[in-house]
Structures are given as structure tokens and as C-alpha cells.
Scaffold this motif. Sequence first.
Motif, mmCIF file in Angstrom:
data_model
loop_
_atom_site.group_PDB
_atom_site.id
_atom_site.type_symbol
_atom_site.label_atom_id
_atom_site.label_comp_id
_atom_site.label_asym_id
_atom_site.label_seq_id
_atom_site.Cartn_x
_atom_site.Cartn_y
_atom_site.Cartn_z
ATOM 1 N N ASN A 108 0.780 -1.170 0.058
ATOM 2 C CA ASN A 108 -0.026 0.089 0.154
ATOM 3 C C ASN A 108 0.876 1.111 -0.105
ATOM 4 O OD1 ASN A 108 0.897 0.306 2.726
ATOM 5 N ND2 ASN A 108 -0.820 -1.262 3.207
ATOM 6 N N ASP A 109 0.357 2.508 0.086
ATOM 7 C CA ASP A 109 0.904 3.602 -0.045
ATOM 8 C C ASP A 109 1.838 3.897 1.186
ATOM 9 O OD1 ASP A 109 0.055 4.501 -2.443
ATOM 10 O OD2 ASP A 109 -1.631 5.693 -1.674
ATOM 11 N N GLU A 110 1.327 3.147 2.513
ATOM 12 C CA GLU A 110 2.122 3.435 3.775
ATOM 13 C C GLU A 110 3.566 2.591 3.530
ATOM 14 O OE1 GLU A 110 -2.242 3.662 5.217
ATOM 15 O OE2 GLU A 110 -0.980 2.706 3.553
ATOM 16 N N ASP A 111 3.507 1.380 2.908
ATOM 17 C CA ASP A 111 4.733 0.546 2.596
ATOM 18 C C ASP A 111 5.467 1.135 1.871
ATOM 19 O OD1 ASP A 111 3.564 -1.188 4.462
ATOM 20 O OD2 ASP A 111 3.192 -2.640 2.664
ATOM 21 N N ARG A 112 5.170 1.848 0.619
ATOM 22 C CA ARG A 112 5.921 2.498 -0.343
ATOM 23 C C ARG A 112 6.613 3.836 0.330
ATOM 24 N NH1 ARG A 112 1.915 0.472 -3.734
ATOM 25 N NH2 ARG A 112 0.600 2.347 -3.271
ATOM 26 N N PHE A 113 5.763 4.417 1.373
ATOM 27 C CA PHE A 113 6.336 5.805 2.111
ATOM 28 C C PHE A 113 7.497 5.194 2.928
ATOM 29 C CE2 PHE A 113 6.241 8.063 6.119
ATOM 30 C CZ PHE A 113 6.454 9.378 5.565
ATOM 31 N N LEU A 114 7.565 3.992 3.325
ATOM 32 C CA LEU A 114 8.649 3.528 4.316
ATOM 33 C C LEU A 114 9.917 3.177 3.571
ATOM 34 C CD1 LEU A 114 6.739 1.186 6.901
ATOM 35 C CD2 LEU A 114 7.907 3.325 7.416
ATOM 36 N N LEU A 115 9.632 2.807 2.262
ATOM 37 C CA LEU A 115 10.825 2.367 1.463
ATOM 38 C C LEU A 115 11.604 3.745 0.831
ATOM 39 C CD1 LEU A 115 9.340 -0.583 -0.892
ATOM 40 C CD2 LEU A 115 10.966 -0.688 1.056
ATOM 41 N N THR A 116 10.867 4.713 0.878
ATOM 42 C CA THR A 116 11.287 5.908 0.397
ATOM 43 C C THR A 116 12.501 6.473 1.451
ATOM 44 O OG1 THR A 116 9.564 7.316 0.967
ATOM 45 C CG2 THR A 116 9.497 6.865 -1.179
ATOM 46 N N GLY A 117 12.031 6.242 2.708
ATOM 47 C CA GLY A 117 12.909 6.444 3.725
ATOM 48 C C GLY A 117 13.862 5.574 4.263
ATOM 49 N N GLN A 118 14.530 4.622 3.398
ATOM 50 C CA GLN A 118 15.350 3.888 3.355
ATOM 51 C C GLN A 118 15.070 2.877 4.487
ATOM 52 O OE1 GLN A 118 18.953 6.250 3.862
ATOM 53 N NE2 GLN A 118 18.961 6.785 1.783
ATOM 54 N N ARG A 119 13.861 2.300 4.565
ATOM 55 C CA ARG A 119 13.658 1.262 5.375
ATOM 56 C C ARG A 119 13.640 -0.126 4.757
ATOM 57 N NH1 ARG A 119 14.698 5.731 7.942
ATOM 58 N NH2 ARG A 119 14.358 5.835 10.108
ATOM 59 N N LEU A 120 13.544 -1.120 5.338
ATOM 60 C CA LEU A 120 13.448 -2.428 4.686
ATOM 61 C C LEU A 120 12.260 -3.074 5.330
ATOM 62 C CD1 LEU A 120 16.797 -4.227 4.212
ATOM 63 C CD2 LEU A 120 15.628 -2.952 2.569
ATOM 64 N N LEU A 121 11.276 -3.361 4.556
ATOM 65 C CA LEU A 121 9.837 -4.158 5.173
ATOM 66 C C LEU A 121 10.199 -5.524 5.452
ATOM 67 C CD1 LEU A 121 7.477 -2.607 2.329
ATOM 68 C CD2 LEU A 121 7.978 -1.517 4.843
ATOM 69 N N THR A 122 9.682 -5.911 6.745
ATOM 70 C CA THR A 122 9.783 -7.249 7.121
ATOM 71 C C THR A 122 8.691 -8.196 6.562
ATOM 72 O OG1 THR A 122 8.829 -6.902 9.246
ATOM 73 C CG2 THR A 122 11.076 -6.778 9.278
#
Length: 403
Positions: free
Chosen positions: A288-302
Motif C-alpha cells: 500500500n501507500d504506507e509501505d511505499r512511504f517507508l521504502l522512500t525513507g530507506q527502510r526494509l519491510l519485514t
Amino acid sequence: MGMDHRCLVLSGRLLDGQDPTAVHERMAAAFGMEMAGFRERVFSRAPLIIRRGLEADAAEAQAAQLRSMGVEADVWPDGERLIWLRRDQQVRGPLPEAALARYAQEGDQWCHDGGQSWFPWTPASTSAEPPPLPAQEAATEADVPPATEPLSEPLLLDAEHGYAPPEPPPLPASTAPPPLRKAFSTAAVFAALFAVLALLWYPLSPVALLLALCTLAYLFQRPLLRGRAVAVVAVLISVGALALWMHKPAATLAAQPYVPRPLEPLSKSAPATVASNQCMAKTAAPKNDEDRFLLTGQRLLTGRAQRKGDTYVAEAAVSVDEQCQPNALQLYVFHNGVFIGTALDTATRLANTKLTDFDLVDDQHLRVTLAECTDKPASCAATTVRQIAVMPGGGGWTLGEMK
């Protein structure tokens, strides 16, 4: 008066086969009265004495005259003691005391002439027997004289002929029962209170409206219960709460376009470690948009995430090791698609603290379970549970720990 005198009693009952209207006309003519006055002063007060102080022969003759007109009449000894009857909230009489059992009916009350106390009558009240009716004087239709034929002696209720009826005793003040007050329905009160509760918490409004309508239908089927106005007020309040509840989602469900907003890294080593192409290729796919927002902040999704209502929580790694395995985790909280903060003050380092589990109880409550670890393998144990609240604040939604 002496016991050698007699009194003449009109019982108010007609002899068999007599027409009431015809009998009343004959009687009114015999008494020299108008029909309405006769019924009011004589028949509506029967049984009653119509003559007193008569010789025995005169009393029997007048009784025979009355029977010949189609009514029941009796001769009784004329004693000093008189009684009154009360029947259907109307006083009747007077009557000789000895005649009580002859004329009283079930449910009647009686009192002595001049007395103030009324007593209920029962068949055991007195054992007096009525005088027998002479068989030879029983009236037949052929014996009835014309209404215009004068009687041998007028039957008048006045003092001129030796008898003036005494005034009946007053009825007691408690004769008429007080009007019953209608009971108030507790269902109406409960429906109103539930409607007010729905006004404070809108999701209850459909149940409150249904309850108020059922209460209103219940009361309209029971006219002896009060509370219809309260039930109508409960319906109106419930409708208002339902309208407010239906209006609330319209504002929150408005489409919110995704706007990339890079996050500041939590540690200086994070950009170099996390941003490598090799590690970014191993991140979980954004949903979703929230996940894509985290990726722009250089985070890796678990890949671990939960959504309840308007709140979304996702777990992401803020740093990894050389094999791209997370060594520090953080929980990111979003409300209505907007990032509002992290659940933990600092990211958990797997070397000493493990983010064991998290549970988004509802859209405003998050429970996080942490475990303290040592350098020994499998030494982590769940020791800490933290409660995080998602709260509206002056500058927007924010996070706060519940103690």
C-alpha cells in the motif's frame, strides 16, 4: 307509632307479564304526578315506604290497588326504626328495619335512619321473613283498571296524608374510588437513556433506534402505561445520533493522494547499510501507500503489518548486517494514510532486545511485546508489554504510552 298500624311498601318490581311503560303511566296517574317526576321521586328510590300509619284493612286495600296496577306492594308493621339501602351509588328507601332481608340484594349497603355508618349487607345480616302476599289479591291483566279511573283513595307522598319521607343520609366521602394513576413505563426510560448513550458513541445508534421504535409500538398497545412522549424523544435522539454516525465516515474516507516524504534515518550507519541494492532487493513487496512511504525513507519491510480501521502499523528494519539480515527493528504507525510516529523510542537491537510481537487491538490501541536477550543462544524471554495509544491532539494525531 304503635304496632297496630301498618305501612305500605313499594318494592319497585313489576308483576309477571306487565309492560313497564304502561305500569308507570298508570302509577303516575294514580299518584297525580308527571311521568318524569314519578320515576325520579318514586321508582328510582324503590324499594321505599309510600304510606305510614295505616289501619290494617286500609293498608291491605291500598296494597291490592297497587297490585292491580301491575306492581309489587307489601304491608309491614309500622315500627319506629327505619333503615336505608345504598345500591349502585344511589340511596333508596326508607324501609322498615324488619324488611331489610326482603328487599336487600347482594352488594347493597344499609344504615339506620339518622345514622352515619353504612354496613355491607349479606343474607345472614337478618333473619326476618317477608309477609306473604295474599293469593286472593294477586293481580291479573283483567283486574287492571283504566289509567283514567279514580282510585278509592289517592296515593300521595305528602304530609297531608300522614307521611313525609325523611331525607336520606349523606353518602360517605370515600364512596367514589379515587382515579387510578397510570404507571410509567420503565422501557421508555431505558430507551431514552440508551439513545443518549448512542449520542455519545455513534455506533450504538442503530440499536438505540430499534429499541426506541419497539418501545413506542409496545406502549401504543398498552394505553394504561405512560411514557409515549419519552419514547418519541428517544426515537428522535437515536435518529440524530445515526445521522451523525453516517456523516462521520464521509469525511474520513476521502481519497488521500500518496505524497512521498523521506524519513530521516535513525542512525548514521543506516543509509550506507540499508541502501545497498543487494539488501533492497530482499525487502518485502509493498502492499500500500504506507509501505511505499517507508521504502522512500530507506527502510526494509519485514512483511509484518496490521490494519484496524483508519490505523496501520508496519514493522521495518532500520539497519541490517552484511548478510542483509535485520539487526534493528522499529514499528511505524499511520492514521488515515498519514505517518504519525514510531511506537518505540529507539529501534530494538536484536543483540539485547527482541521485538517479539505486536497487536493492533483496535484503531486506537497498540500492544507491543519485547524480550530481553543475552549473548547465549535462545535466552530471550518475553518480559515487557507496552501499551501504545493513538490519540487526537491539538496538532493532529499522535502517539502516547499508557502506564
